[in-house]
Design a protein around this motif. Structure first.
Motif, PDB file in Angstrom:
ATOM      1  N   ARG A 196       0.833  -1.197   0.000  1.00 49.54           N
ATOM      2  CA  ARG A 196       0.000   0.000   0.000  1.00 49.54           C
ATOM      3  C   ARG A 196       0.871   1.250   0.000  1.00 49.54           C
ATOM      4  O   ARG A 196       1.798   1.362   0.793  1.00 49.54           O
ATOM      5  CB  ARG A 196      -0.902   0.011   1.244  1.00 49.54           C
ATOM      6  N   ALA A 197       0.547   2.185  -0.895  1.00 53.31           N
ATOM      7  CA  ALA A 197       1.285   3.451  -0.952  1.00 53.31           C
ATOM      8  C   ALA A 197       0.317   4.574  -1.299  1.00 53.31           C
ATOM      9  O   ALA A 197      -0.632   4.389  -2.065  1.00 53.31           O
ATOM     10  CB  ALA A 197       2.403   3.378  -1.985  1.00 53.31           C
ATOM     11  N   ALA A 198       0.555   5.726  -0.726  1.00 56.99           N
ATOM     12  CA  ALA A 198      -0.232   6.927  -1.019  1.00 56.99           C
ATOM     13  C   ALA A 198       0.713   8.005  -1.510  1.00 56.99           C
ATOM     14  O   ALA A 198       1.785   8.211  -0.941  1.00 56.99           O
ATOM     15  CB  ALA A 198      -0.971   7.398   0.231  1.00 56.99           C
ATOM     16  N   VAL A 199       0.316   8.686  -2.577  1.00 56.93           N
ATOM     17  CA  VAL A 199       1.143   9.740  -3.182  1.00 56.93           C
ATOM     18  C   VAL A 199       0.336  11.024  -3.213  1.00 56.93           C
ATOM     19  O   VAL A 199      -0.844  11.028  -3.588  1.00 56.93           O
ATOM     20  CB  VAL A 199       1.582   9.353  -4.608  1.00 56.93           C
ATOM     21  N   ARG A 200       0.965  12.137  -2.826  1.00 57.10           N
ATOM     22  CA  ARG A 200       0.314  13.440  -2.851  1.00 57.10           C
ATOM     23  C   ARG A 200       1.258  14.491  -3.438  1.00 57.10           C
ATOM     24  O   ARG A 200       2.464  14.434  -3.230  1.00 57.10           O
ATOM     25  CB  ARG A 200      -0.087  13.892  -1.439  1.00 57.10           C
ATOM     26  N   TYR A 201       0.681  15.437  -4.165  1.00 63.06           N
ATOM     27  CA  TYR A 201       1.434  16.614  -4.615  1.00 63.06           C
ATOM     28  C   TYR A 201       0.558  17.840  -4.375  1.00 63.06           C
ATOM     29  O   TYR A 201      -0.610  17.859  -4.768  1.00 63.06           O
ATOM     30  CB  TYR A 201       1.809  16.529  -6.097  1.00 63.06           C
ATOM     31  N   ARG A 202       1.115  18.851  -3.720  1.00 62.09           N
ATOM     32  CA  ARG A 202       0.401  20.100  -3.472  1.00 62.09           C
ATOM     33  C   ARG A 202       1.247  21.259  -3.992  1.00 62.09           C
ATOM     34  O   ARG A 202       2.349  21.503  -3.497  1.00 62.09           O
ATOM     35  CB  ARG A 202       0.131  20.297  -1.977  1.00 62.09           C
ATOM     36  N   PRO A 203       0.754  21.984  -5.006  1.00 65.49           N
ATOM     37  CA  PRO A 203       1.524  23.128  -5.514  1.00 65.49           C
ATOM     38  C   PRO A 203       1.502  24.288  -4.532  1.00 65.49           C
ATOM     39  O   PRO A 203       0.591  24.404  -3.700  1.00 65.49           O
ATOM     40  CB  PRO A 203       0.780  23.491  -6.804  1.00 65.49           C
ATOM     41  N   ALA A 204       2.512  25.130  -4.622  1.00 62.61           N
ATOM     42  CA  ALA A 204       2.544  26.336  -3.801  1.00 62.61           C
ATOM     43  C   ALA A 204       1.348  27.209  -4.139  1.00 62.61           C
ATOM     44  O   ALA A 204       0.877  27.240  -5.282  1.00 62.61           O
ATOM     45  CB  ALA A 204       3.847  27.099  -4.039  1.00 62.61           C
ATOM     46  N   THR A 399       4.224  28.251   0.651  1.00 68.38           N
ATOM     47  CA  THR A 399       4.874  29.066  -0.377  1.00 68.38           C
ATOM     48  C   THR A 399       5.830  28.239  -1.231  1.00 68.38           C
ATOM     49  O   THR A 399       6.500  28.779  -2.102  1.00 68.38           O
ATOM     50  CB  THR A 399       5.648  30.223   0.277  1.00 68.38           C
ATOM     51  N   ASP A 400       5.908  26.944  -0.974  1.00 71.54           N
ATOM     52  CA  ASP A 400       6.709  26.032  -1.790  1.00 71.54           C
ATOM     53  C   ASP A 400       5.872  24.794  -2.042  1.00 71.54           C
ATOM     54  O   ASP A 400       5.041  24.414  -1.211  1.00 71.54           O
ATOM     55  CB  ASP A 400       8.011  25.679  -1.056  1.00 71.54           C
ATOM     56  N   ASP A 401       6.084  24.164  -3.210  1.00 75.89           N
ATOM     57  CA  ASP A 401       5.265  22.989  -3.472  1.00 75.89           C
ATOM     58  C   ASP A 401       5.769  21.802  -2.659  1.00 75.89           C
ATOM     59  O   ASP A 401       6.876  21.804  -2.129  1.00 75.89           O
ATOM     60  CB  ASP A 401       5.179  22.665  -4.965  1.00 75.89           C
ATOM     61  N   THR A 402       4.925  20.768  -2.569  1.00 78.19           N
ATOM     62  CA  THR A 402       5.192  19.639  -1.679  1.00 78.19           C
ATOM     63  C   THR A 402       4.828  18.336  -2.362  1.00 78.19           C
ATOM     64  O   THR A 402       3.741  18.205  -2.923  1.00 78.19           O
ATOM     65  CB  THR A 402       4.364  19.761  -0.377  1.00 78.19           C
TER      66      THR A 402
END
Length: 409
Positions: A196-204, A399-402
């Protein structure tokens, strides 16, 4: 003399120029003595009051634009977190000695942000250069000449405002294109067997500083093994998205044939030296081997992965850290280390947007992450990923993407 021995309140009070502090809602917090003297207002008449209640536009002059221009500048600082220098402004000030009479003033303001630990604007530094006497010494704008000068100032201010609007629109378009390109190059990972894996991306939020973060999950040959990596490109926008795509693809391919994560980063380091914009980018590669219950890892200047044990303790994988890609004067083999894991543990990889805040040591961010992981140690990867983003990122966005990967072991 150390910072502890400097009386910064006394320094602020004695500054030779006009300086005031405002909240993001444009309420005075403080003003130094020179600001009080030149403006003709006491500290009690300023602190706690709205800026434009203290200094409104001249109601007898329908063409007055000083308040409107200043408000626009201060809003830009709050929205962008960047300083803003204004063109020379005519700003009539009501006389305290003769109520109802307005004194013609010419001010040159500069507005700058003071950022809090979460990167958001918490105060505005409003510095004003009083140039009225200089203009008067050169003959003074009176009568028709004054109206001509005022018209020129208004035209220049409008031109600057329109230019800023066009720049913001251009930045917004580039941001949208860069995010679309990144989304195309960072698709949701496919199945990785029973794991099981979860992936997330959040832009600044509200910034062009996006599209430099990336992630990768790949099945490895030779048993029940996967490679998990994250990285961060120094640039931003379309350029960063292009570099990110090249580095991700190169590391993904290298991982399939390398002897270990350190060798995969060695290959990526050599490749990065030939890619413009890839210098000093960071990455961390982990190989999870379920047959041996071991995580092998190597880092190129990246924040350490976190291994969350079932009892809530957190172990940061930081024993194989080397400088960022291309930072060595000559290519050198990168270090590698291993950490054992048990069934039920969780591995968390992330980029610096999750933990770093301006004016704060990175150890404070790592401590926050460890505390959040301990609180949610029983959560499954998908729930844990959501909880980390909710608790770790500032309200309203960072203020920075993650980028974030959570793998159940």
């Amino acid at each position: 003399m150390t910072d502890a021995l400097i009386d910064y309140a006394g320094v602020f009070k004695a500054l030779p120029g006009m300086v005031a502090l405002l909240t993001p809602e444009l309420v005075y917090v403080d003003a130094n003595e020179e600001f009080q003297r030149v403006s003709g207002r006491t500290r009690e008449q300023l602190v706690g009051r709205y800026l434009f209640d203290v200094f409104p536009d001249n109601p007898n002059d329908p063409a007055a634009t000083g308040a409107r221009n200043l408000a626009a500048s201060l809003r830009r600082v709050v929205e962008t977190g960047e300083r803003d220098a204004m063109a020379l402004q005519r700003y009539d000030v009501q006389s305290k000695q003769r109520p109802g009479e307005w004194e013609e003033r010419y001010w040159s303001p500069v507005n700058a942000p003071v950022l809090g630990p979460d990167g958001r604007v918490v105060l505005l530094v409003h510095r004003v250069e009083e140039v009225t006497e200089l203009i008067r010494a050169r003959g003074g704008p009176t009568g028709d000449r004054a109206r001509v000068l005022e018209a020129e100032l208004y035209t220049r201010a409008r031109e600057l405002q329109e230019l800023n609007e066009r720049l913001r629109e251009a930045h917004a378009r580039e941001r949208e294109v860069a995010l679309a390109l990144q989304e195309a190059m960072l698709p949701a990972p496919g199945p990785i067997g029973p794991h099981r894996a979860a992936v997330r991306y959040r832009p600044a939020v509200g910034a062009l500083n996006v599209c430099g973060d990336w992630y990768d999950l790949v099945a490895l040959p030779g048993g029940d093994r996967i490679g998990v990596a994250v990285g961060d490109v120094v640039g931003h926008g379309l350029v960063a998205a292009g570099v990110m795509g090249q580095l991700r693809s190169a590391l993904s391919a290298a991982s399939r044939v390398a002897a270990g994560p350190a060798q995969a980063l060695d290959v990526l380091d050599l490749y990065a030296r030939s890619v413009e914009g890839a210098e000093n980018c960071t990455a961390v590669e982990t190989w999870i081997d379920w047959d041996r219950s071991v995580i092998a890892y190597s880092s190129a200047g990246h924040p350490p992965p976190a291994l969350l044990r079932t009892n809530g303790t957190v172990h940061f994988l930081d024993r194989a850290t080397d400088p960022p890609l291309g930072a060595h004067l000559a290519h050198a083999a990168r270090p590698q280390a291993e950490a054992p894991f048990a069934a039920g543990d969780t591995l968390v990889l992330y980029t610096d947007g999750l933990i770093e805040r301006r004016s704060e040591d990175i150890d404070a961010g790592l401590a926050r992450l460890a505390e959040a992981l301990e609180r949610h140690r029983a959560a499954a990867p998908e729930a844990l990923a959501d909880a980390l983003l909710l608790e770790m990122l500032p309200v309203g966005g960072a203020t920075d993407d993650t980028a974030l990967i959570v793998v159940g072991l």
